[in-house]
Scaffold this motif. Structure first.
Motif, PDB file in Angstrom:
ATOM      1  N   ASP A 187       5.703  29.932  -8.066  1.00 46.77           N
ATOM      2  CA  ASP A 187       6.580  28.883  -8.482  1.00 46.77           C
ATOM      3  C   ASP A 187       6.177  27.804  -8.036  1.00 46.77           C
ATOM      4  O   ASP A 187       6.884  26.944  -7.057  1.00 46.77           O
ATOM      5  CB  ASP A 187       8.149  29.132  -8.274  1.00 46.77           C
ATOM      6  CG  ASP A 187       9.076  28.382  -9.255  1.00 46.77           C
ATOM      7  OD1 ASP A 187       8.720  28.101 -10.064  1.00 46.77           O
ATOM      8  OD2 ASP A 187      10.272  28.061  -8.716  1.00 46.77           O
ATOM      9  N   ASN A 247       7.957  23.868 -14.092  1.00 42.30           N
ATOM     10  CA  ASN A 247       8.935  23.169 -14.667  1.00 42.30           C
ATOM     11  C   ASN A 247       8.570  21.929 -14.478  1.00 42.30           C
ATOM     12  O   ASN A 247       7.637  21.303 -13.789  1.00 42.30           O
ATOM     13  CB  ASN A 247      10.246  23.767 -14.344  1.00 42.30           C
ATOM     14  CG  ASN A 247      10.419  23.310 -12.884  1.00 42.30           C
ATOM     15  OD1 ASN A 247       9.901  22.246 -12.402  1.00 42.30           O
ATOM     16  ND2 ASN A 247      11.401  24.150 -12.216  1.00 42.30           N
ATOM     17  N   LYS A 305       8.128  28.285 -21.495  1.00 41.91           N
ATOM     18  CA  LYS A 305       9.570  28.136 -20.776  1.00 41.91           C
ATOM     19  C   LYS A 305      10.504  27.110 -21.607  1.00 41.91           C
ATOM     20  O   LYS A 305      10.139  26.052 -21.767  1.00 41.91           O
ATOM     21  CB  LYS A 305       9.579  27.750 -19.527  1.00 41.91           C
ATOM     22  CG  LYS A 305       9.404  28.828 -18.388  1.00 41.91           C
ATOM     23  CD  LYS A 305       9.122  28.324 -17.058  1.00 41.91           C
ATOM     24  CE  LYS A 305      10.343  28.125 -16.245  1.00 41.91           C
ATOM     25  NZ  LYS A 305      10.168  27.672 -15.032  1.00 41.91           N
TER      26      LYS A 305
HETATM   27  C1  E4P Z   1      11.512  28.588 -12.028  1.00 43.67           C
HETATM   28  O1  E4P Z   1      11.309  28.995 -13.161  1.00 43.67           O
HETATM   29  C2  E4P Z   1      12.539  27.778 -11.971  1.00 43.67           C
HETATM   30  O2  E4P Z   1      12.406  26.543 -12.407  1.00 43.67           O
HETATM   31  C3  E4P Z   1      12.767  27.478 -10.357  1.00 43.67           C
HETATM   32  O3  E4P Z   1      12.560  28.697  -9.805  1.00 43.67           O
HETATM   33  C4  E4P Z   1      13.803  26.743  -9.892  1.00 43.67           C
HETATM   34  O4  E4P Z   1      13.865  26.417  -8.496  1.00 43.67           O
HETATM   35  P1  E4P Z   1      14.478  25.792  -7.728  1.00 43.67           P
HETATM   36  O5  E4P Z   1      16.010  26.003  -7.642  1.00 43.67           O
HETATM   37  O6  E4P Z   1      14.036  25.822  -6.207  1.00 43.67           O
HETATM   38  O7  E4P Z   1      14.336  24.369  -8.273  1.00 43.67           O
END
Ligand code: E4P
Length: 226
Positions: free
Chosen positions: A6, A28, A86
């Motif tokens: 991630d 993201n 996504k």
């Molecule tokens: C993954 O798809 C998400 O965007 C991500 O894990 C969100 O994580 P966070 O709560 O650490 O921002």
């Protein structure tokens, strides 16, 4: 278990792909913006590091079905390979999910906080649903339970959609969602390192090394098998 990174930090992605059994990368807009780089160049660089076979989950920024489809097609054309679009769950997002699936594209429904959001996204055809565990835990909700019940619901309704558990801060959270039967997990590189760390492992390895040296000095196995 499918392990996904991630992050959009190319150095960290390269290092993790060298040492860990990594199946792909999720991004993201927050993760991308942390790198302060051109979006196109960055996703191409990530694709070059991970290769065409590993999954790359890229989040779109559009919010209407028509614009989501346009962005998805542009990203697909630009970055290619094993790509998942996504889409944060919404009515427009679900419409786009069904449309993209009919067009042969793969979709990860994201920003999932309830079991029912996940179920309807699965029904719309999402390949993965991504519940945010730590963000739920942060508001004294139960992220692990959302993952557990989502896994059960998908099974009970014979849906092929996989659960890609996201948003973690602790190894304990990762352990509990693994026990709950989640199919995939996306982790930041620091948490991946934490997953394999144990002080007793370090003590054990130091003990092996000390005992060997006490008898054989600096000789290695290869020196002794000549
Ligand atoms: C993954 O798809 C998400 O965007 C991500 O894990 C969100 O994580 P966070 O709560 O650490 O921002």
């Amino acid at each position: 278990m499918i392990y996904i990174l991630d992050t959009a930090d190319t150095k960290k992605i390269a290092r993790c792909c060298e040492f860990y059994p990594i199946d792909g990368v999720t991004t993201n807009p927050t993760i991308i913006s942390k790198e302060h780089e051109d979006f196109g160049k960055l996703i191409k660089a990530i694709r070059n590091i991970i290769g065409d076979e590993r999954m790359l989950h890229i989040q779109i920024t559009a919010s209407t079905c028509a614009d989501i489809i346009k962005e998805a097609q542009a990203v697909q054309e630009y970055v290619g390979g094993n790509l998942y679009i996504k889409i944060p769950i919404s009515a427009e997002g679900l419409k786009a999910t069904s449309a993209l699936k009919k067009m042969g594209m793969k979709v990860t429904e994201t920003a999932i906080f309830t079991q029912q959001q996940a179920l309807i996204a699965a029904k719309a055809g999402a390949d993965f649903v991504a519940p945010y565990v730590n963000r739920l835990d942060n508001i004294v909700s139960d992220g692990v339970n959302v993952v557990l019940e989502t896994v059960e619901l998908l099974k009970a309704h014979n849906l092929d959609t996989k659960v890609l558990a996201a948003s973690f801060r602790t190894v304990e959270q990762v352990h509990k969602i693994a026990l709950a039967g989640t199919h995939a997990v996306t982790l930041n590189p620091a948490l991946l390192d934490a997953l394999i760390y144990h002080p007793l492992t370090e003590t054990a390895v130091q003990g092996f090394s000390n005992d060997w040296k006490s008898i054989y000095g600096d000789k290695k196995i290869l020196d002794m098998l000549k």
